[in-house]
Design a protein around this motif. Structure first.
Motif, PDB file in Angstrom:
ATOM      1  N   ALA A   1       0.832  -1.200   0.000  1.00 51.86           N
ATOM      2  CA  ALA A   1       0.000   0.000   0.000  1.00 51.86           C
ATOM      3  C   ALA A   1       0.871   1.257   0.000  1.00 51.86           C
ATOM      4  N   PHE A   2       1.926   1.258   0.833  1.00 53.38           N
ATOM      5  CA  PHE A   2       2.795   2.435   0.908  1.00 53.38           C
ATOM      6  C   PHE A   2       3.465   2.695  -0.440  1.00 53.38           C
ATOM      7  N   LEU A   3       4.135   1.659  -0.973  1.00 51.71           N
ATOM      8  CA  LEU A   3       4.881   1.853  -2.225  1.00 51.71           C
ATOM      9  C   LEU A   3       3.934   2.077  -3.400  1.00 51.71           C
ATOM     10  N   GLY A   4       2.802   1.376  -3.385  1.00 54.57           N
ATOM     11  CA  GLY A   4       1.833   1.586  -4.444  1.00 54.57           C
ATOM     12  C   GLY A   4       1.265   2.993  -4.431  1.00 54.57           C
ATOM     13  N   ALA A   5       0.969   3.492  -3.231  1.00 55.82           N
ATOM     14  CA  ALA A   5       0.419   4.839  -3.121  1.00 55.82           C
ATOM     15  C   ALA A   5       1.436   5.886  -3.551  1.00 55.82           C
ATOM     16  N   VAL A   6       2.694   5.710  -3.147  1.00 54.12           N
ATOM     17  CA  VAL A   6       3.734   6.668  -3.570  1.00 54.12           C
ATOM     18  C   VAL A   6       3.843   6.678  -5.088  1.00 54.12           C
ATOM     19  N   THR A   7       3.872   5.478  -5.674  1.00 54.15           N
ATOM     20  CA  THR A   7       3.978   5.389  -7.133  1.00 54.15           C
ATOM     21  C   THR A   7       2.783   6.055  -7.803  1.00 54.15           C
ATOM     22  N   ALA A   8       1.599   5.738  -7.324  1.00 51.38           N
ATOM     23  CA  ALA A   8       0.386   6.291  -7.943  1.00 51.38           C
ATOM     24  C   ALA A   8       0.351   7.812  -7.821  1.00 51.38           C
ATOM     25  N   LEU A   9       0.724   8.324  -6.663  1.00 51.59           N
ATOM     26  CA  LEU A   9       0.673   9.772  -6.482  1.00 51.59           C
ATOM     27  C   LEU A   9       1.728  10.478  -7.318  1.00 51.59           C
ATOM     28  N   VAL A  10       2.904   9.856  -7.468  1.00 50.80           N
ATOM     29  CA  VAL A  10       3.924  10.459  -8.336  1.00 50.80           C
ATOM     30  C   VAL A  10       3.423  10.478  -9.780  1.00 50.80           C
ATOM     31  N   LEU A  11       2.769   9.377 -10.178  1.00 50.90           N
ATOM     32  CA  LEU A  11       2.202   9.319 -11.529  1.00 50.90           C
ATOM     33  C   LEU A  11       1.157  10.418 -11.714  1.00 50.90           C
ATOM     34  N   LEU A  12       0.255  10.529 -10.728  1.00 50.96           N
ATOM     35  CA  LEU A  12      -0.766  11.568 -10.803  1.00 50.96           C
ATOM     36  C   LEU A  12      -0.145  12.960 -10.761  1.00 50.96           C
ATOM     37  N   GLY A  13       0.946  13.078 -10.008  1.00 52.19           N
ATOM     38  CA  GLY A  13       1.646  14.364  -9.959  1.00 52.19           C
ATOM     39  C   GLY A  13       2.151  14.789 -11.333  1.00 52.19           C
ATOM     40  N   GLY A  14       2.666  13.814 -12.074  1.00 56.95           N
ATOM     41  CA  GLY A  14       3.113  14.112 -13.432  1.00 56.95           C
ATOM     42  C   GLY A  14       1.966  14.559 -14.318  1.00 56.95           C
ATOM     43  N   ALA A  15       0.835  13.892 -14.171  1.00 54.14           N
ATOM     44  CA  ALA A  15      -0.340  14.281 -14.947  1.00 54.14           C
ATOM     45  C   ALA A  15      -0.792  15.686 -14.556  1.00 54.14           C
ATOM     46  N   TRP A  16      -0.729  15.963 -13.257  1.00 55.43           N
ATOM     47  CA  TRP A  16      -1.136  17.291 -12.785  1.00 55.43           C
ATOM     48  C   TRP A  16      -0.218  18.373 -13.343  1.00 55.43           C
ATOM     49  N   VAL A  17       1.087  18.084 -13.425  1.00 58.35           N
ATOM     50  CA  VAL A  17       2.036  19.064 -13.981  1.00 58.35           C
ATOM     51  C   VAL A  17       1.647  19.389 -15.422  1.00 58.35           C
ATOM     52  N   THR A  18       1.384  18.347 -16.210  1.00 58.28           N
ATOM     53  CA  THR A  18       1.002  18.574 -17.605  1.00 58.28           C
ATOM     54  C   THR A  18      -0.303  19.351 -17.686  1.00 58.28           C
ATOM     55  N   TYR A  19      -1.259  18.984 -16.843  1.00 55.85           N
ATOM     56  CA  TYR A  19      -2.581  19.609 -16.874  1.00 55.85           C
ATOM     57  C   TYR A  19      -2.509  21.075 -16.475  1.00 55.85           C
ATOM     58  N   SER A  20      -1.762  21.354 -15.407  1.00 52.69           N
ATOM     59  CA  SER A  20      -1.868  22.685 -14.813  1.00 52.69           C
ATOM     60  C   SER A  20      -0.908  23.715 -15.416  1.00 52.69           C
TER      61      SER A  20
END
Lengths: 125, 453, 123
Positions: free
Chosen positions: B391-410
Motif C-alpha cells: 500500500a505504501f509503495l503503491g500509493a507513492v507510485t500512484a501519487l507520483v504518476l498523478l503528480g506528473g499528470a497534474w504538472v502537464t494539466y496545470s
C-alpha cells in the motif's frame, strides 16, 4: 582517433596538463552548440580574443544560408554558457556578430571574420 | 589517472566520509562491514547535506570559493563525529559478527556485484568523454554552476536571465564544487560527477536493502533498472533529473523500512535526502510531499509514536526549501506555481494529461518491462506479502504518476506530448522507474517471507 | 561447497571481471584524445605536404606576438592558424620537400626561434 599518442614538442612552453584540459573544455564543451553555432571557429576565436574579465554582446541579423533553425534564437544563450566568465552586456566593446547590421554598431571593426556572416567585432575605446 | 579525475575522486570521497560519519552518529555502526554497507547512503546524505547547507549560505550571501568546499566537508565531518561521540556511539570493530546468509546468497551477491560493477566501468568510459549536448544543461544548469564557480554566488545576471530561473540551485552548487576541485570549469570531466552520483545511489539502495531482502530479489531488480533504454542515454547527463530521483527514491526506501521496524534513526537521513530533493528540482518538493503524506497515512496505526517525528521531518524539509524561494521572489522572479492549479482547466486536458503519464510510464522503449514488473510485484505483495508495504509503495507510485499528470494539466503552456522539447513528462517519469529498484525487492521478498512463514 | 570455498569463489566472481574488463580495454590501446593529436611531426624523408611550425599558443594574441618575432627574423609569409585542437600555431607553409624544410628549420633555430616540421593537416 589515432591509436597512439604523438608527443608535442616539449620546448614550446606549454603546461601539458592545462593545455590538454583546455582542449577538452573547448572541443567537447561545444557539444550541443554544434546545433546552434554554424561556424565552430567563432567559439575558439572568441575564447582566445575576448579577455576573461571583459563583456561581450551578441548581435543577430537575418538568418543566413548556413545557419540552423536554432541559430538566431539560441546563439546568445549558448554563448552566454560557453564564454563565461565573460558576461553578456549590450554595451560591450566586443560584439559577436551574426549577420548583424553594421550600421547599428558604428565604430566597431572586425577583428575576425568567419563564414555565414559570423564575425567578431570590437568597438574602439 | 588525470588530475581532474583524481580531484573528483577526492571530492566525492569527502561527501561520502562526511555523510557516513553522520549516519554513524545517528545510527551507530558496530562493524566495518556496516560502514561498507552504508557508505552509499552516507555518500548521498553527504551530497544532500552539502547542497542544502550551501543553498542556505548562498541565499544569505556567503561567498563560495575553493577553500570553502574542503572546509565544509571537514567541519561537517567534525560536527557529525562530535555528535556521535556525545551520543556515545562506539567506533566500528571487526568486519562482521558471524557468517550470514547461505552459500547461494553469497554467490548471487557476487554475481550481482560483478555485473553492476561491469556496468559502471562501462558507464565510466562513456562519461569520461561526453560532451554537453542537452539543451537544459547548457541553457541553465551549467551556466549557473559556472556563475557560482567564477563569481562566488547566485550571480544576479545569470540566475535571473537564464532559462529556468526558479529551478533550485543544489545541482549547480555541486557542479561548482567539482569545478573548484578540478581547478577549472571542465565541463567534460564534470560528467564523472554524475557517474559518482549514480554509483553512490546504487550502493545506497543495495546497502540499505541488503539486510532486508534476499540477494535473488535485490540484484536482478537493480540490474533491470540500471539497464533500461532511457537510462543508457541519460544517466550521466549534467542535469538534475537523476539526482532528484535518487534522493527521493532512497528517502522513500528509508521511510518504507522505518514503517516496518520503527527505527527512528532513519528519519534523520530522510530529512536531508528529501530536503535535498526539494532543492534539486521543483518536482523534488512534490516528490517529498508525496513521500511524507503517504508515510503519515501509512503510520496511522501507530500515529502517536510516528507522527511527531514525521511532522518534524516535514517541517525541516519545508524550512530548507523556503529560503531559495524567497531569494528568487525577491529578485522579481515568479512563476514556479502553475498557471492553472486545477480549478478551471478542461476535463479533456486532465484526461489527456493522465493518459500521457500512463502511456509514457508503460512505454517499453523507455522503461523496458519495469512498470509491468512493478505492477506484478505489487499484486504479489498484496496477495501473499506485506499489504502495508504494498500500500505504501503503491500509493507513492500512484501519487507520483498523478503528480506528473497534474504538472502537464496545470502548466497550460506545456503541450500534451511526450516530446521532451515540449513537455518534461519523460524525465519526470524516471522517478517511478528508479522507485522500482527499491520497491520490487521489498515487495517480492515480503511475499516470500510471508509464504515461508 | 564449503563456506571458505564459497568466499573464494565469490571473490573471484567479483574481482576477475572487474579487473579483466579495464585490462582488456587497455590492451585494445583505446586512446584518450589530447591536443597532442593535432601535432604530427614529420619523420626524416616524409613526402607528404609539410609546414614549418614555430610554436603553438593558447590565444590568438599570444600567437600574434610570436608571429611578429618570426616575421622579424625574415619569414614574412608566416601566418597564424588554429591547429584544430584549441590552440593557435604560427607556421610557414611554403615547404616543398623534407630536405628543404629541415634546412629552413635549422636556419630558424640559428636565428633563435623554435622550429620543426609537421605534416599538414588534411583539408
Amino acid at each position: 582517433m589515432p591509436t597512439s599518442p604523438r608527443r608535442a614538442n616539449s620546448d614550446n612552453g606549454f603546461d601539458r596538463t592545462t593545455s590538454a584540459r583546455t582542449f577538452f573544455c573547448i572541443t567537447f564543451g561545444i557539444g550541443g552548440g554544434n546545433s546552434v553555432i554554424p561556424d565552430q571557429d567563432v567559439l575558439f576565436e572568441a575564447l582566445g580574443r575576448i579577455p576573461a574579465d571583459e563583456t561581450f554582446a551578441v548581435a543577430v541579423g537575418e538568418p543566413q544560408q548556413g545557419w540552423t533553425d536554432l541559430t538566431a534564437t539560441y546563439a546568445e544563450t549558448f554563448l552566454r554558457y560557453f564564454l563565461l566568465p565573460r558576461r553578456v552586456d549590450p554595451e560591450a566593446r566586443w560584439i559577436i556578430c551574426f549577420a548583424c547590421d553594421r550600421q547599428a554598431i558604428p565604430g566597431a571593426r572586425a577583428v575576425w571574420e568567419g563564414e555565414d556572416g559570423i564575425a567578431i567585432r570590437r568597438r574602439q575605446p | 589517472m588525470s588530475p581532474g579525475v583524481g580531484a573528483l575522486v577526492a571530492l566525492n570521497l569527502g561527501y561520502a566520509v562526511m555523510g557516513t560519519v553522520f549516519v554513524w552518529a545517528v545510527r551507530g555502526m558496530p562493524r566495518w562491514s556496516d560502514v561498507a554497507r552504508l557508505c552509499g547512503l552516507g555518500y548521498l546524505v553527504g551530497v544532500a547535506a552539502f547542497g542544502v547547507v550551501w543553498t542556505e549560505l548562498l541565499v544569505l550571501g556567503v561567498p563560495f570559493g575553493a577553500w570553502q568546499v574542503p572546509a565544509t566537508l571537514v567541519v561537517g565531518t567534525a560536527l557529525s563525529a562530535a555528535a556521535g561521540a556525545w551520543r556515545g556511539m562506539p567506533l566500528p570493530r571487526g568486519m562482521s559478527s558471524s557468517p550470514s546468509g547461505t552459500t547461494t546468497s553469497l554467490l548471487v551477491t557476487a554475481v550481482g556485484v560483478a555485473l553492476v560493477g561491469l556496468l559502471f566501468e562501462a558507464f565510466f568510459r562513456s562519461a569520461r568523454l561526453q560532451s554537453v549536448q542537452a539543451f537544459d544543461a547548457w541553457a541553465f544548469w551549467i551556466p549557473k554552476a559556472k556563475a557560482i564557480y567564477f563569481f562566488g554566488g547566485f550571480d544576479e545576471q545569470i540566475f535571473t536571465v537564464s532559462a529556468g530561473p526558479t529551478y533550485p540551485p543544489l545541482l549547480p552548487i555541486l557542479d561548482a564544487s567539482a569545478f573548484h576541485a578540478m581547478g577549472s570549469a571542465d565541463v567534460v570531466t564534470l560528467h564523472l560527477q554524475f557517474w559518482f552520483l549514480v554509483l553512490g545511489g546504487t550502493v545506497a539502495v543495495a546497502g540499505c536493502l541488503a539486510r532486508h531482502v534476499p540477494a535473488w530479489a535485490l540484484w536482478p531488480s537493480l540490474l533491470l533498472v540500471l539497464t533500461v533504454p532511457r537510462f543508457g542515454e541519460e544517466l550521466m547527463a549534467p542535469q538534475a533529473d537523476v539526482l532528484v530521483d535518487l534522493l527521493f527514491v532512497v528517502g522513500v526506501l528509508l521511510l518504507a523500512l522505518w514503517l516496518e521496524d520503527g527505527r527512528g534513526w532513519r528519519l534523520c537521513p530522510v530529512t536531508l535526502l528529501l530536503a535535498g530533493a526539494a532543492l534539486t528540482k521543483r518536482e523534488g518538493l512534490l516528490f517529498a510531499g508525496v513521500a511524507l503524506v503517504v508515510a503519515f497515512v501509512a503510520a496511522w496505526p501507530e500515529r502517536r509514536r510516528a507522527w511527531p517525528p514525521l511532522a518534524a521531518v516535514t517541517a525541516l524539509v519545508i524550512v530548507a526549501a523556503v529560503p531559495w524561494r524567497l531569494w528568487y521572489r525577491s529578485h522579481g522572479i515568479g512563476g514556479e506555481a502553475p498557471s492553472d492549479v486545477g480549478g478551471s482547466g478542461s476535463a479533456d486536458r486532465a484526461w489527456d494529461a493522465l493518459r500521457l503519464s500512463v502511456d509514457v510510464l508503460f512505454d517499453s522503449s523507455l522503461w523496458s518491462v519495469l512498470p509491468f514488473a512493478l505492477v506484478l510485484a505489487l499484486a504479489i505483495a498484496f496477495a501473499w506479502g506485506s499489504r502495508r508495504q504494498a500500500a505504501f509503495l503503491g500509493a507513492v507510485t500512484a501519487l507520483v504518476l498523478l503528480g506528473g499528470a497534474w504538472v502537464t494539466y496545470s502548466y497550460t503552456d506545456l503541450a500534451v506530448t511526450a516530446d521532451e522539447a515540449l513537455n518534461p513528462i519523460v524525465r519526470y517519469t524516471g522517478a517511478i522507474a528508479l522507485l522500482v529498484a527499491v520497491a520490487m525487492p521489498l515487495l517480492l521478498s515480503s511475499a516470500t517471507q510471508e509464504r515461508s512463514s | 561447497m564449503t563456506r571458505t570455498a564459497a568466499r573464494y569463489a565469490a571473490a573471484a566472481i567479483v574481482v576477475v571481471p572487474l579487473l579483466g574488463y579495464p585490462l582488456a580495454v587497455r590492451a585494445d590501446r583505446a586512446h584518450f584524445p589530447s591536443d597532442a593529436d593535432c601535432v604530427r611531426k614529420a619523420a626524416p624523408g616524409e613526402t607528404a605536404d609539410l609546414d614549418l611550425v614555430f610554436g603553438r599558443r593558447s590565444t590568438p594574441a599570444e600567437a600574434e606576438e610570436l608571429l611578429a618575432r618570426v616575421r622579424g627574423v625574415g619569414y614574412v609569409d608566416a601566418e597564424v592558424r588554429p591547429d584544430g585542437c584549441g590552440r593557435w600555431k604560427v607556421l610557414y607553409d611554403g615547404i616543398t620537400s623534407y630536405p628543404q624544410g629541415a634546412s629552413s628549420a635549422a636556419e630558424a633555430r640559428r636565428a633563435g626561434l623554435d622550429a620543426w616540421l609537421e605534416i599538414q593537416p588534411p583539408g
